[in-house]
Design an enzyme around this catalytic site. Structure first.
Site, PDB file in Angstrom:
ATOM      1  N   GLY A  21      -6.376   9.822  63.039  1.00 43.95           N
ATOM      2  CA  GLY A  21      -5.496  10.298  61.964  1.00 43.95           C
ATOM      3  C   GLY A  21      -4.029  10.254  62.362  1.00 43.95           C
ATOM      4  O   GLY A  21      -3.682  10.427  63.532  1.00 43.95           O
ATOM      5  N   ARG A  69     -10.127   4.198  62.969  1.00 45.01           N
ATOM      6  CA  ARG A  69     -11.063   5.118  63.608  1.00 45.01           C
ATOM      7  C   ARG A  69     -12.213   4.410  64.335  1.00 45.01           C
ATOM      8  O   ARG A  69     -13.226   5.023  64.640  1.00 45.01           O
ATOM      9  CB  ARG A  69     -11.619   6.095  62.563  1.00 45.01           C
ATOM     10  CG  ARG A  69     -10.590   7.120  62.072  1.00 45.01           C
ATOM     11  CD  ARG A  69     -11.245   8.330  61.455  1.00 45.01           C
ATOM     12  NE  ARG A  69     -10.296   9.293  60.926  1.00 45.01           N
ATOM     13  CZ  ARG A  69      -9.701  10.243  61.644  1.00 45.01           C
ATOM     14  NH1 ARG A  69      -9.956  10.338  62.933  1.00 45.01           N
ATOM     15  NH2 ARG A  69      -8.851  11.082  61.085  1.00 45.01           N
ATOM     16  N   LYS A 103      -2.500  13.133  70.961  1.00 48.69           N
ATOM     17  CA  LYS A 103      -2.069  13.175  69.560  1.00 48.69           C
ATOM     18  C   LYS A 103      -3.062  13.947  68.703  1.00 48.69           C
ATOM     19  O   LYS A 103      -4.257  13.855  68.932  1.00 48.69           O
ATOM     20  CB  LYS A 103      -2.001  11.728  69.040  1.00 48.69           C
ATOM     21  CG  LYS A 103      -1.838  11.594  67.571  1.00 48.69           C
ATOM     22  CD  LYS A 103      -2.877  10.679  66.916  1.00 48.69           C
ATOM     23  CE  LYS A 103      -4.249  11.294  66.803  1.00 48.69           C
ATOM     24  NZ  LYS A 103      -5.165  10.636  65.900  1.00 48.69           N
ATOM     25  N   THR A 104      -2.654  14.710  67.789  1.00 45.00           N
ATOM     26  CA  THR A 104      -3.406  15.189  66.622  1.00 45.00           C
ATOM     27  C   THR A 104      -2.708  16.396  66.010  1.00 45.00           C
ATOM     28  O   THR A 104      -2.301  17.318  66.730  1.00 45.00           O
ATOM     29  CB  THR A 104      -4.885  15.557  66.889  1.00 45.00           C
ATOM     30  OG1 THR A 104      -5.440  16.037  65.664  1.00 45.00           O
ATOM     31  CG2 THR A 104      -5.118  16.598  67.959  1.00 45.00           C
ATOM     32  N   ILE A 105      -2.574  16.366  64.700  1.00 42.57           N
ATOM     33  CA  ILE A 105      -1.957  17.518  64.030  1.00 42.57           C
ATOM     34  C   ILE A 105      -2.844  18.743  64.187  1.00 42.57           C
ATOM     35  O   ILE A 105      -2.383  19.871  64.076  1.00 42.57           O
ATOM     36  CB  ILE A 105      -1.699  17.266  62.523  1.00 42.57           C
ATOM     37  CG1 ILE A 105      -2.997  17.025  61.758  1.00 42.57           C
ATOM     38  CG2 ILE A 105      -0.704  16.148  62.314  1.00 42.57           C
ATOM     39  CD1 ILE A 105      -2.884  17.288  60.275  1.00 42.57           C
ATOM     40  N   ASP A 106      -4.153  18.519  64.445  1.00 41.97           N
ATOM     41  CA  ASP A 106      -5.098  19.637  64.497  1.00 41.97           C
ATOM     42  C   ASP A 106      -4.808  20.613  65.644  1.00 41.97           C
ATOM     43  O   ASP A 106      -5.266  21.754  65.626  1.00 41.97           O
ATOM     44  CB  ASP A 106      -6.541  19.125  64.650  1.00 41.97           C
ATOM     45  CG  ASP A 106      -7.000  18.346  63.438  1.00 41.97           C
ATOM     46  OD1 ASP A 106      -6.193  18.181  62.501  1.00 41.97           O
ATOM     47  OD2 ASP A 106      -8.157  17.889  63.421  1.00 41.97           O
ATOM     48  N   ASP A 127     -11.445  12.599  71.197  1.00 43.22           N
ATOM     49  CA  ASP A 127     -12.455  11.541  71.298  1.00 43.22           C
ATOM     50  C   ASP A 127     -11.845  10.232  71.783  1.00 43.22           C
ATOM     51  O   ASP A 127     -12.416   9.549  72.640  1.00 43.22           O
ATOM     52  CB  ASP A 127     -13.136  11.307  69.943  1.00 43.22           C
ATOM     53  CG  ASP A 127     -14.158  12.401  69.650  1.00 43.22           C
ATOM     54  OD1 ASP A 127     -14.562  13.110  70.609  1.00 43.22           O
ATOM     55  OD2 ASP A 127     -14.544  12.553  68.480  1.00 43.22           O
TER      56      ASP A 127
HETATM   57  P1  FBP Z   1      -7.373  13.139  64.303  1.00 45.18           P
HETATM   58  O1  FBP Z   1      -8.277  14.135  64.952  1.00 45.18           O
HETATM   59  O2  FBP Z   1      -7.826  11.746  64.455  1.00 45.18           O
HETATM   60  O3  FBP Z   1      -5.946  13.338  64.725  1.00 45.18           O
HETATM   61  O4  FBP Z   1      -7.381  13.406  62.723  1.00 45.18           O
HETATM   62  C1  FBP Z   1      -7.173  14.677  62.244  1.00 45.18           C
HETATM   63  C2  FBP Z   1      -7.309  14.775  60.750  1.00 45.18           C
HETATM   64  O5  FBP Z   1      -6.032  14.753  60.145  1.00 45.18           O
HETATM   65  C3  FBP Z   1      -8.080  16.042  60.393  1.00 45.18           C
HETATM   66  O6  FBP Z   1      -7.237  17.146  60.330  1.00 45.18           O
HETATM   67  C4  FBP Z   1      -8.736  15.660  59.092  1.00 45.18           C
HETATM   68  O7  FBP Z   1      -9.921  16.381  58.887  1.00 45.18           O
HETATM   69  C5  FBP Z   1      -9.042  14.220  59.286  1.00 45.18           C
HETATM   70  O8  FBP Z   1      -8.074  13.729  60.181  1.00 45.18           O
HETATM   71  C6  FBP Z   1      -9.008  13.430  58.007  1.00 45.18           C
HETATM   72  O9  FBP Z   1      -9.397  12.136  58.280  1.00 45.18           O
HETATM   73  P2  FBP Z   1      -9.083  10.884  57.370  1.00 45.18           P
HETATM   74  O10 FBP Z   1      -7.683  10.472  57.657  1.00 45.18           O
HETATM   75  O11 FBP Z   1     -10.030   9.851  57.872  1.00 45.18           O
HETATM   76  O12 FBP Z   1      -9.265  11.274  55.948  1.00 45.18           O
END
Ligand code: FBP
Length: 551
Positions: free
Chosen positions: A78, A142, A199-202, A173
């Site tokens: 993401g 992904r 990286k990740t906004i989460d 991952d």
């Molecule tokens: P990453 O863990 O790859 O950084 O993605 C986080 C995220 O933004 C989550 O918060 C969200 O649930 C998911 O990606 C949404 O995925 P997609 O972009 O495939 O709809």
């Protein structure tokens, strides 16, 4: 290209770097490391990259004569604000090593490496993307880099391009897979190093050495601005309860950070709900009581924050989802039977094919939500929790509960709802100063790790609540963050996901305040991210970091 006035000005911003990266860098080796758990298993799986020392960069050393380095970069998963600055940091870093160094970007995520789709990132291209949000410079994807066949395909193109290293910018991952790739290339003496960037906004890729994942700062600032605006609207009109679902697949870091910034009336934290084993009914009761008590004060309005991954943390919902995953697994007889049914008969059929407990949970859900649970499945056959409208589920259940309370004389008030989901609007915002600086530093750090011949390391920039020139840059062996977990029925080495710590300072502070925030109207309005102006507003770090570092 037509660019906005802000983009034009922002392009001139020179990200701040830690002092140690501003001149010649001395790489200092620390103590040998161990994985966070399962040391024996991880050591056996990663004989070439296990136990390496932590690296810290210091100012000084002599600027050594260096040969050009060629690096390939991949954006994985993401989007998160600041990805372009990681790339510009790598670019400037390798050009500083030698002007003839080259940077190649693999297109559309890890799949670009396997399919040999790439572009050379020239100064002209990189300059266009400095300090901008998004991952559009090369795109993301992904595809999981998991098997040796993919690694070998990747090696073919790495050899063609004469790459010294690959830098993989991704979440837990992707960095796990980067580590497996590093180990494989080290084992076969491929001559290609692999470096990861967090990286990740989460915000769930963090530990002792990785203080935060990039993008979390900007995304939570964007969401908090929007939450603040909604709070002001709620407090002006005084007629709606706003139920806001916040992105963050599993952990509730985003919800907690936004709560600390905006002080809404209700914030659910999935980790706490799982820990207390609260049922859906108990969660709804808690929310209904807050609504009723505010109504007693004449306040028929409020704001509730709901983490995206909540349903999977509610014990009976978790069981229900897992039963549904089995019942509706692709290709099974039960799935075929389900698909043959008229849509209007499907929910009833599902209810009769679940265990008694799950069946009664399923029947207690609003129809639309029950249907969502049976429909939207990902390629692995799992319910896509991010598509479940948890905010509506809770809003409807709270409304039903309030009707019962009204009938019992426990509630007098009006309950009008508005629903929101904040997710994608925060993932590609122009990075805050923090993310712009942090990402650029992470990228620059990666280039130093490459020049030092390191592999299996993640770029690490610490001490991030201090001014940027005091940040501590270096590298952390990825194996240090690993443990063994069951994935798809098999034990696998993975980077431990960081959930909200219920004993941690950010959560404890929230708990000490949430009662007041529920009944008083103590809203805080953070406003938009500031890119120009005094450092007190432009260089703010997250509340989470401040509490964690006791600042
Ligand atoms: P990453 O863990 O790859 O950084 O993605 C986080 C995220 O933004 C989550 O918060 C969200 O649930 C998911 O990606 C949404 O995925 P997609 O972009 O495939 O709809």
């Amino acid at each position: 290209m037509n660019i906005s006035a802000l983009q034009k000005e922002r392009a001139k911003y020179q990200p701040k770097l830690p002092k140690s990266l501003k001149g010649a860098v001395k790489v200092v080796e620390g103590a040998k490391t161990e994985s966070v758990a399962d040391q024996k298993e991880i050591a056996a799986l990663f004989p070439n990259t296990y136990g390496m020392p932590i690296l810290t960069f210091e100012e000084g050393g002599k600027a050594a004569e260096s040969a050009p380095v060629n690096v390939g970069v991949i954006l994985s998963g993401g989007q998160a604000p600041g990805g372009h600055n990681v790339i510009s940091g790598i670019f400037d870093g390798i050009k500083n090593i030698h002007p003839d160094s080259k940077l190649f970007g693999f297109l559309g995520g890890p799949g670009g490496l396997v399919d040999h789709k790439y572009v050379e990132l020239t100064a002209e291209i990189v300059d266009e993307y400095r300090n901008t949000g998004g991952f559009d410079i090369i795109g993301s994807g992904r595809t999981k880099l998991e098997d040796e066949a993919q690694f070998d395909k990747g090696l073919e193109i790495a050899k063609d391009l004469n790459l010294n290293a690959l830098v993989i910018i991704g979440g837990d991952d992707s960095n796990t897979n980067a580590c497996v790739l590093a180990e494989y290339y080290a084992r076969i003496n491929a001559g290609v190093q692999v470096i990861g960037c967090p990286k990740t906004i989460d915000g769930d890729l963090k530990n002792e050495m990785i203080e935060t994942s990039f993008g979390f700062d900007t995304a939570t600032k964007v969401y908090s601005e929007l939450i603040g605006n909604i709070q002001r609207d709620a407090n002006s009109a005084k007629k709606y309860w706003h139920f806001i679902k916040l992105m963050g697949r599993s952990a509730s870091h985003i919800g907690l950070e936004c709560a600390l910034k905006t002080q809404p009336n209700i914030t659910l934290i999935s980790e706490e709900i799982a820990d207390k084993k609260l049922t859906l009914g108990e969660v709804v009761d808690y929310m209904a009581k807050v609504v009723a008590k505010r109504a007693d004060n004449g306040d028929n309005f409020g704001v509730a924050l709901i983490p995206e991954g909540l349903v999977e943390f509610i014990p009976e919902m978790k069981v229900l989802i897992s039963e549904l995953n089995d019942l509706l697994a692709e290709g099974t007889d039960s799935e075929k039977e389900f698909k043959m049914l008229r849509k209007s008969h499907r929910n009833e059929w599902v209810a009769t094919h679940l265990t008694e407990i799950s069946s009664s949970v399923f029947r207690s859900l609003p129809d639309g939500i029950a249907t969502q649970l049976t429909l939207d499945r990902d390629p692995h056959g799992n319910v896509q929790v991010s598509l479940i409208e948890t905010e509506k589920l809770l809003g409807e259940m709270v409304s039903t509960r309030l009707d019962e309370m009204k009938a019992n004389g426990e509630y007098v008030g009006k309950f009008g709802t508005q629903y929101h989901f904040f997710g994608y609007e925060g993932r590609c915002a122009a990075p805050s100063n923090f993310d712009a600086d942090y990402c650029y530093s992470l990228g620059y750090t990666a280039s130093v790790l490459v020049a030092a011949g390191k592999t299996g390391y993640m770029s690490s920039v610490r001490n991030t609540t201090a001014p940027a020139d005091k940040w501590i840059a270096g590298g952390v062996p990825v194996t240090m963050m690993m443990n063994m977990e069951k994935r798809h029925g098999h034990m696998k080495p993975v980077i431990q996901k960081a959930l909200v710590e219920l004993e941690g300072a950010p959560f404890k502070y929230f708990v000490s305040k949430r009662g007041e925030w529920a009944y008083n109207t103590d809203f805080v309005y953070p406003g938009p991210i500031q890119y120009f102006g005094p450092t007190e507003v432009c260089d703010l770090t997250t509340e989470t970091l401040k509490f964690e570092q006791n600042k």
